[in-house]
Design a protein around this motif. Structure first.
Motif, PDB file in Angstrom:
ATOM      1  N   SER A 192      14.277  53.075  39.941  1.00  0.00           N
ATOM      2  CA  SER A 192      15.166  54.232  40.013  1.00  0.00           C
ATOM      3  C   SER A 192      15.914  54.256  41.331  1.00  0.00           C
ATOM      4  O   SER A 192      16.782  55.100  41.546  1.00  0.00           O
ATOM      5  N   GLU A 193      15.554  53.325  42.250  1.00  0.00           N
ATOM      6  CA  GLU A 193      16.210  53.262  43.547  1.00  0.00           C
ATOM      7  C   GLU A 193      17.549  52.552  43.443  1.00  0.00           C
ATOM      8  O   GLU A 193      18.489  52.864  44.174  1.00  0.00           O
ATOM      9  N   HIS A 194      17.638  51.597  42.535  1.00  0.00           N
ATOM     10  CA  HIS A 194      18.834  50.766  42.455  1.00  0.00           C
ATOM     11  C   HIS A 194      19.869  51.371  41.517  1.00  0.00           C
ATOM     12  O   HIS A 194      19.533  51.909  40.454  1.00  0.00           O
ATOM     13  N   THR A 195      21.110  51.237  41.925  1.00  0.00           N
ATOM     14  CA  THR A 195      22.247  51.597  41.074  1.00  0.00           C
ATOM     15  C   THR A 195      22.922  50.309  40.641  1.00  0.00           C
ATOM     16  O   THR A 195      23.242  49.448  41.490  1.00  0.00           O
ATOM     17  N   VAL A 196      23.119  50.152  39.338  1.00  0.00           N
ATOM     18  CA  VAL A 196      23.715  48.927  38.799  1.00  0.00           C
ATOM     19  C   VAL A 196      25.180  49.204  38.480  1.00  0.00           C
ATOM     20  O   VAL A 196      25.506  50.084  37.686  1.00  0.00           O
ATOM     21  N   VAL A 197      26.071  48.447  39.129  1.00  0.00           N
ATOM     22  CA  VAL A 197      27.511  48.593  38.930  1.00  0.00           C
ATOM     23  C   VAL A 197      28.031  47.345  38.238  1.00  0.00           C
ATOM     24  O   VAL A 197      27.759  46.216  38.695  1.00  0.00           O
ATOM     25  N   GLY A 198      28.755  47.523  37.162  1.00  0.00           N
ATOM     26  CA  GLY A 198      29.302  46.385  36.428  1.00  0.00           C
ATOM     27  C   GLY A 198      30.809  46.339  36.520  1.00  0.00           C
ATOM     28  O   GLY A 198      31.483  47.366  36.336  1.00  0.00           O
ATOM     29  N   PHE A 199      31.363  45.138  36.803  1.00  0.00           N
ATOM     30  CA  PHE A 199      32.807  44.928  36.815  1.00  0.00           C
ATOM     31  C   PHE A 199      33.204  44.360  35.454  1.00  0.00           C
ATOM     32  O   PHE A 199      32.821  43.239  35.105  1.00  0.00           O
ATOM     33  N   PHE A 200      33.996  45.107  34.725  1.00  0.00           N
ATOM     34  CA  PHE A 200      34.442  44.701  33.392  1.00  0.00           C
ATOM     35  C   PHE A 200      35.960  44.522  33.428  1.00  0.00           C
ATOM     36  O   PHE A 200      36.680  45.336  34.018  1.00  0.00           O
ATOM     37  N   GLY A 201      36.422  43.492  32.765  1.00  0.00           N
ATOM     38  CA  GLY A 201      37.866  43.290  32.728  1.00  0.00           C
ATOM     39  C   GLY A 201      38.251  42.143  31.829  1.00  0.00           C
ATOM     40  O   GLY A 201      37.395  41.396  31.320  1.00  0.00           O
ATOM     41  N   ALA A 202      39.553  41.998  31.627  1.00  0.00           N
ATOM     42  CA  ALA A 202      40.080  40.936  30.786  1.00  0.00           C
ATOM     43  C   ALA A 202      40.263  39.658  31.601  1.00  0.00           C
ATOM     44  O   ALA A 202      40.130  39.641  32.834  1.00  0.00           O
ATOM     45  N   THR A 203      40.570  38.594  30.898  1.00  0.00           N
ATOM     46  CA  THR A 203      40.797  37.311  31.560  1.00  0.00           C
ATOM     47  C   THR A 203      41.939  37.430  32.577  1.00  0.00           C
ATOM     48  O   THR A 203      42.999  37.982  32.270  1.00  0.00           O
ATOM     49  N   GLY A 204      41.683  36.959  33.798  1.00  0.00           N
ATOM     50  CA  GLY A 204      42.720  36.963  34.813  1.00  0.00           C
ATOM     51  C   GLY A 204      42.857  38.257  35.583  1.00  0.00           C
ATOM     52  O   GLY A 204      43.770  38.387  36.419  1.00  0.00           O
ATOM     53  N   SER A 205      41.966  39.218  35.338  1.00  0.00           N
ATOM     54  CA  SER A 205      42.084  40.496  36.049  1.00  0.00           C
ATOM     55  C   SER A 205      41.596  40.400  37.493  1.00  0.00           C
ATOM     56  O   SER A 205      41.850  41.294  38.294  1.00  0.00           O
ATOM     57  N   GLY A 206      40.869  39.347  37.845  1.00  0.00           N
ATOM     58  CA  GLY A 206      40.435  39.130  39.224  1.00  0.00           C
ATOM     59  C   GLY A 206      39.123  39.790  39.577  1.00  0.00           C
ATOM     60  O   GLY A 206      38.919  40.214  40.725  1.00  0.00           O
ATOM     61  N   LYS A 207      38.206  39.864  38.619  1.00  0.00           N
ATOM     62  CA  LYS A 207      36.903  40.501  38.888  1.00  0.00           C
ATOM     63  C   LYS A 207      36.130  39.723  39.945  1.00  0.00           C
ATOM     64  O   LYS A 207      35.540  40.306  40.866  1.00  0.00           O
ATOM     65  N   SER A 208      36.100  38.389  39.811  1.00  0.00           N
ATOM     66  CA  SER A 208      35.316  37.581  40.754  1.00  0.00           C
ATOM     67  C   SER A 208      35.884  37.676  42.160  1.00  0.00           C
ATOM     68  O   SER A 208      35.138  37.797  43.148  1.00  0.00           O
ATOM     69  N   SER A 209      37.197  37.636  42.266  1.00  0.00           N
ATOM     70  CA  SER A 209      37.815  37.769  43.599  1.00  0.00           C
ATOM     71  C   SER A 209      37.520  39.134  44.188  1.00  0.00           C
ATOM     72  O   SER A 209      37.274  39.262  45.405  1.00  0.00           O
ATOM     73  N   LEU A 210      37.525  40.155  43.366  1.00  0.00           N
ATOM     74  CA  LEU A 210      37.235  41.505  43.827  1.00  0.00           C
ATOM     75  C   LEU A 210      35.801  41.603  44.322  1.00  0.00           C
ATOM     76  O   LEU A 210      35.514  42.232  45.348  1.00  0.00           O
ATOM     77  N   MET A 211      34.882  40.945  43.612  1.00  0.00           N
ATOM     78  CA  MET A 211      33.483  40.967  44.024  1.00  0.00           C
ATOM     79  C   MET A 211      33.300  40.235  45.351  1.00  0.00           C
ATOM     80  O   MET A 211      32.553  40.682  46.232  1.00  0.00           O
ATOM     81  N   ASN A 212      33.983  39.126  45.519  1.00  0.00           N
ATOM     82  CA  ASN A 212      33.915  38.390  46.787  1.00  0.00           C
ATOM     83  C   ASN A 212      34.428  39.244  47.941  1.00  0.00           C
ATOM     84  O   ASN A 212      33.866  39.242  49.052  1.00  0.00           O
ATOM     85  N   ALA A 213      35.506  39.987  47.644  1.00  0.00           N
ATOM     86  CA  ALA A 213      36.077  40.839  48.694  1.00  0.00           C
ATOM     87  C   ALA A 213      35.108  41.936  49.091  1.00  0.00           C
ATOM     88  O   ALA A 213      34.975  42.267  50.282  1.00  0.00           O
TER      89      ALA A 213
END
Length: 547
Positions: A55-76
């Protein structure tokens, strides 16, 4: 209020919502689509599993379409290229987890089925020790169905949903219809990110953000924060980090997500509706139809006819009244007693009423179905079908139940106190007439036998036209006339009393029909309506609304 108290209150709120949802599912079994009950069971099971984990952890998910830049956003956000191994592929094929404060996170990640994990050393937000898991997920529009399935599964499991769109695809109808709109009840744990704003002219960013905000309102996500971000230039990254850090610090996202899940399925269950009000006229119409189908009027007419027949037998002119005995008694022909037969068992005996004709069955069927239609008003297909099923069961048993009801009714067709009085007067009048006739014959018959004929006395001093009439003749004529008059009086009185007995019998029969209608039709259907009302109340509670 401390964070612990706030968290405890949030948990209790989720408990109440889950309890209401479980109650609704139990009440709706067999009445709402099985797919929705399965969804309730899945949510209940998922809620139990998630609450048993960290219950301590909050799980955040990045959802998006192809090319939306989720991985780059996570790196940032992470401050390092933790997703660099994934950029070599056209799309992210497996979820990647960035974990801050890993203690207790392993079991949670196992439940999420995320095996690729990166333990982060540097704090997510300066000056804050947060227990946080951020997931970079496969594209939900991936041509690989297994990738899309992973995204869909985790959309139902993460605590916070971050929808990442780009200026080229932010208005894609498929994205909004198939993915964002179905989670409209999750606005409190949803954030929208317009990534790659560096590709837009600066003066167009505000217009695109407002356009995206309008699309989200159309999806039902009114009030969701839209953040313009560029993973390339770093614009908006701090605002997004602050937003995510607030979710993690408050530690309410998991509970709010579960509450949103419950409210979402509760909204789907509301289509079952709420039963409308039944009018007294609906019940009265039902009882009128059943009374007509049961032949209440025919039985009431038989009561009046039986009374008149028996009254005529007793109070009519004795020389002709016997003829009435040859006619069948209308009540006995129906195997019904004139009064209450205390030794009669209505569950064993039956009336002699003919079986319901096709027209009578149709009349009963129309009355019951009309009542069922009124009772099912405002309800969905499942509850309506259950009510009409009760109506069908009622129609099967109504003929025998109505026959028993008539058989056990005290029809009140007993004799009256005035019968023996009028009968005595009739016999007295007959005796006077017979004696007068015999007396008149004596002057004729006695000389034939060599006897002296008596002198017939005459009426004197009456001051009427009867003066001078032989007394025996007056007795003969008077006795006959009195018998006729008494017969007419008896017929008039028995007709009036018979009509009153008919009305009383009709009231008593209708009372029995009312009892049958309540027991066989109204109560089973009302039980179903009460269950539907309880279901609707439980659904409203699960949706977080007052009763």
């Amino acid at each position: 209020m401390s964070d612990r108290d706030e968290h405890g209150r949030s948990e209790r709120g989720v408990d109440a919502l889950l309890g209401a949802l479980s109650e609704a599912a139990e009440l709706g079994a067999g009445r709402v689509p099985q797919a929705e009950l399965e969804a309730v069971r899945r949510i209940t099971a998922s809620a139990g599993e998630r609450r048993a984990l960290s219950s301590e952890h909050t799980v955040v998910g990045f959802f998006g379409a192809t090319g939306s830049g989720k991985s780059s956003l996570m790196n940032a956000l992470a401050g390092e290229a933790i997703a660099r191994t994934h950029v070599r592929r056209p799309t992210t094929s497996a979820p990647l987890a960035a974990v801050w404060n890993p203690r207790g996170a392993s079991a949670l990640l196992d439940w999420l089925q995320v095996s690729d994990r990166r333990i982060m050393d540097r704090p997510f937000a300066p000056g804050q020790e947060l227990s946080l898991i951020v997931l970079d997920l496969p594209d939900f529009d991936s041509v690989a169905l297994e990738h899309r399935a992973i995204a869909e599964r985790l959309a139902g499991q993460v605590d916070v949903l971050v929808w990442v769109v780009d200026p080229q695809k932010y208005a894609d109808a498929v994205i909004h219809r198939d993915f964002i709109a179905p989670l409209a009840t999750h606005a409190s744990v949803t954030t929208a990110v317009l990534n790659q704003v560096d590709r837009l002219p600066p003066d167009e960013v505000g217009h695109v953000v407002e356009s995206l905000r309008g699309l989200l309102r159309g999806d039902g996500l009114d009030g969701v924060q839209v953040l313009p971000v560029s993973a390339t230039t770093g614009a908006g990254i701090d605002e997004l980090r602050t937003r995510i850090a607030r979710f993690a610090a408050e530690r309410k996202a998991a509970s709010e997500r579960l509450a949103a899940d419950v409210r979402g399925i509760a909204a789907r269950l509301e289509h079952a509706g709420v039963p409308g009000s039944l009018r007294s006229a609906d019940v009265q119409a039902l009882e009128r139809g059943l009374a007509a189908a049961a032949g209440v009027d025919a039985v009431a007419d038989a009561v009046a006819g039986s009374y008149r027949k028996r009254a005529g037998q007793v109070t009519g002119w004795p020389l002709t009244a016997w003829v009435l005995r040859l006619a069948p008694d209308p009540l006995r022909r129906l195997h019904l007693a004139a009064g209450r037969d205390r030794g009669r068992d209505a569950d064993v005996h039956r009336t002699g009423l003919p079986p319901m004709s096709a027209a009578q069955r149709a009349q009963a069927g129309m009355a019951v179905r009309a009542y069922a239609d009124a009772a099912a008003s405002g309800l969905g297909e499942g509850w309506s079908a259950a009510i009409h099923e009760h109506a069908g069961d009622a129609l099967e048993s109504l003929p025998s139940e109505l026959d028993r009801a008539i058989a056990r009714t005290d029809l009140g067709a007993r004799g009256s106190w005035w019968w023996p009085v009028l009968a005595a007067l009739q016999w007295l009048a007959l005796i006077v007439a017979v004696l007068g006739g015999v007396w008149l014959l004596l002057p004729i018959l006695l000389p034939l036998w060599g006897m002296v004929a008596p002198v017939l006395p005459q009426l004197e001093g009456t001051g009427s036209w009867l003066d001078g009439w032989p007394v025996p003749l007056v007795g003969l004529i008077g006795g006959l006339l009195l018998g006729v008059v008494l017969g007419l009086v008896g017929a008039l009185v028995s007709g009036a009393v018979g009509a009153a007995r008919r009305a009383r019998a009709r009231r008593r029969l209708r009372k029995q029909v009312h009892r049958v209608a309540q027991e066989v039709v109204v109560l089973p259907i009302e039980g179903e309506r009460a269950r539907a009302r309880e279901f609707a109340v439980a659904v409203r509670r699960a949706a977080g609304r007052k009763r």
